[in-house]
Design a protein around this motif. Structure first.
Motif, PDB file in Angstrom:
ATOM      1  N   MET A   1       1.020  -1.267  -0.168  1.00  0.00           N
ATOM      2  CA  MET A   1       0.273   0.030   0.240  1.00  0.00           C
ATOM      3  C   MET A   1       0.687   1.299  -0.267  1.00  0.00           C
ATOM      4  N   ASN A   2       1.836   1.268   0.948  1.00  0.00           N
ATOM      5  CA  ASN A   2       2.683   2.503   0.647  1.00  0.00           C
ATOM      6  C   ASN A   2       3.524   2.137   2.216  1.00  0.00           C
TER       7      ASN A   2
ATOM      8  N   ALA B   1       5.774   3.824   3.122  1.00  0.00           N
ATOM      9  CA  ALA B   1       6.169   5.325   4.245  1.00  0.00           C
ATOM     10  C   ALA B   1       5.019   4.757   5.348  1.00  0.00           C
ATOM     11  N   LEU B   2       4.088   4.189   5.745  1.00  0.00           N
ATOM     12  CA  LEU B   2       3.758   3.763   6.803  1.00  0.00           C
ATOM     13  C   LEU B   2       3.221   2.625   7.704  1.00  0.00           C
TER      14      LEU B   2
END
Length: 487
Positions: A323-324, A326-327
């Motif tokens: 998804m991302n 960075a999370l």
């Protein structure tokens, strides 16, 4: 078919339909209370004390007159002692209560002023009323507000004989006057007893009954309705009262649960009092809490254990990376939202509560909107232990069964298996204590202040609970009435 015969048939069908609708509309009781004849035995002593106190407050008028050569004035007539030991309190079927006094006595004192020829005499005299019989029947009904009320009282009082003994130098001379005076006193006292008891029952006792809660707040979210749904049922052994027994959301009074539960049945008479509660009683409480929106919780930061957070991070690592990335280091939260009113099941083996909730796994990037990683359904079953202390009913919950599955796919449900145990532990440590903190405060049952349950025994039946107990008076009846008059 003739017109008259057709009209008769239509009228018959209309009557049958009307009667059927009346029976169908009968509202089942969510809560029942039975007071047995054993409970009356304890109440009899309090009633006797109360009646004695009421009768001792009777005021007698001044008596003046002339009898032959006597002129007399009788003042300060006071009741100094009542002996109502031969009394009985019992149920009158289909009516209410009977308080019966037989062959008892009353002692009075009064002040005399007597002029006989040129002799003037004053002094105090003691008199005794013997063969005092009082028969009082209280008719019990449901009033317009759904309260128990004394509707009327029928009373019959009779004093068989009365004696007065004069002292002093003219004591023997006054003997014939004593008979005349006591006849008048007996007549007046006979006329005073029933009005005094009427006043006591219709004013004082009814004022105490008005303090028993009909609709009252439980907390800042919900209230409870203890209004009677019909007149009390009186038999030779018991007084049975059927209450609505329904909780309601304080902000949505009209949004209530329909009672389709099994109506509770009380079949015992061994204890002084019985309280029966149907599944509807408990379901309406949880329905009201559900409508009030308190069955929601957000587990985040210090509320979430490090082990659970690490397990969530491991479980959803792949999802986050896709998804991302960075999370990855963002904190997690679990949002619990009960999505339907919990349901109670009462059987002879005990009581359980089924709860279904949606659990959302969220990641919380700083300064950004929360991101949902997963949505799962949580199905739980709690054991519910009912207890009574004083006149407050409490429930203690223990987690019995726990299951989670994905709302997205069967494959994700398999992936959630490692979360079963830690989520169950989280529920036991975070949610169950919160539930018990609400329920341990309990809810008051409809008894007057000063009356409490003791020696309680809880029995579980199919569809309802029956609590048998004995009664304890922490206050006398007079104190209960006097205290309530200032409320």
């Amino acid at each position: 078919m003739s017109l008259s015969r057709m009209s008769s048939c239509l009228l018959l069908l209309l009557l049958v339909s009307l009667v059927s609708s009346m029976f169908a509309a009968a509202e089942p009781a969510g809560c029942k209370i039975r007071i047995t004849d054993r409970g009356l035995d304890m109440l009899k002593l309090e009633t006797q004390k109360f009646v004695e106190e009421e009768l001792s407050n009777i005021t007698m008028p001044e008596m003046k007159g002339r009898e032959g050569r006597f002129q007399y004035t009788i003042t300060d007539v006071k009741i100094t002692e009542l002996n109502l030991t031969h009394s009985d309190l019992r149920f009158v079927p289909e009516v209410g209560l009977l308080f019966d006094v037989q062959n008892s006595s009353i002692t009075l004192s009064f002040h005399r002023q007597i002029l006989y020829w040129f002799f003037y005499d004053t002094g105090n005299i003691n008199a005794s009323a013997e063969g005092v019989n009082i028969n009082t029947v209280l008719n019990l009904i449901r009033d317009d507000q759904g309260r128990l009320k004394i509707n009327n009282i029928t009373c019959d009082a009779k004093i068989n004989k009365m004696r007065a003994k004069f002292s002093g130098t003219l004591g023997r001379v006054y003997d014939f006057l004593a008979s005349f005076l006591t006849t008048g006193m007996r007549f007046i006292l006979n006329q005073k007893i029933c009005p005094a008891l009427d006043h006591a029952a219709l004013l004082h006792v009814n004022s105490m009954l008005e303090t028993i809660p009909v609709k009252t707040d439980v907390d800042q979210f919900i209230g409870i309705d203890y209004s009677l749904i019909d007149d009390p049922v009186v038999t030779s052994r018991s007084l049975d009262m059927n209450f609505r027994g329904m909780f309601f959301d304080l902000s949505h009074h009209g949004d209530t649960l329909v009672n389709s539960a099994v109506e509770p049945v009380i079949s015992s008479y061994d204890r002084m009092v019985y309280l029966a509660l149907s599944e509807f009683f408990f379901d309406s409480g949880m329905f009201s809490y559900y409508r009030a929106g308190i069955f929601q919780m957000n587990i985040i930061n210090e509320k979430m254990s490090k082990d659970l957070e690490m397990l969530l991070r491991t479980t959803y690592f792949g999802t986050i990376m896709m998804m991302n990335p960075a999370l990855v280091d963002a904190p997690f939260s679990l949002q619990l939202d009960v999505n339907a009113p919990p349901k109670t099941h009462i059987k002879t083996s005990g009581a359980t509560v089924d709860v279904t909730a949606v659990v959302k796994v969220m990641v919380l990037p700083p300064g950004q909107a929360a991101v949902q990683l997963s949505s799962m359904t949580m199905q739980t079953k709690f054991n519910a232990k009912v207890s009574m202390k004083g006149k407050r009913l409490a429930v203690h919950a223990d987690l019995r069964r726990f299951k989670i599955f994905s709302n997205q796919s069967a494959l994700e449900s398999l992936a959630l298996i490692p979360l079963q145990a830690p989520l169950k532990t989280m529920l036991q440590m975070s949610v169950v204590p919160l539930i018990n903190n609400w329920t341990k405060r309990g809810v008051q049952i409809p008894l007057a202040d000063g009356m409490d349950f003791i020696e309680e025994v809880v029995e579980y039946h199919n569809g309802f609970i029956v609590i048998g107990a004995n009664l304890h008076f922490s206050k006398g009846l007079r104190e209960m009435i006097s205290g309530n008059s200032t409320v």
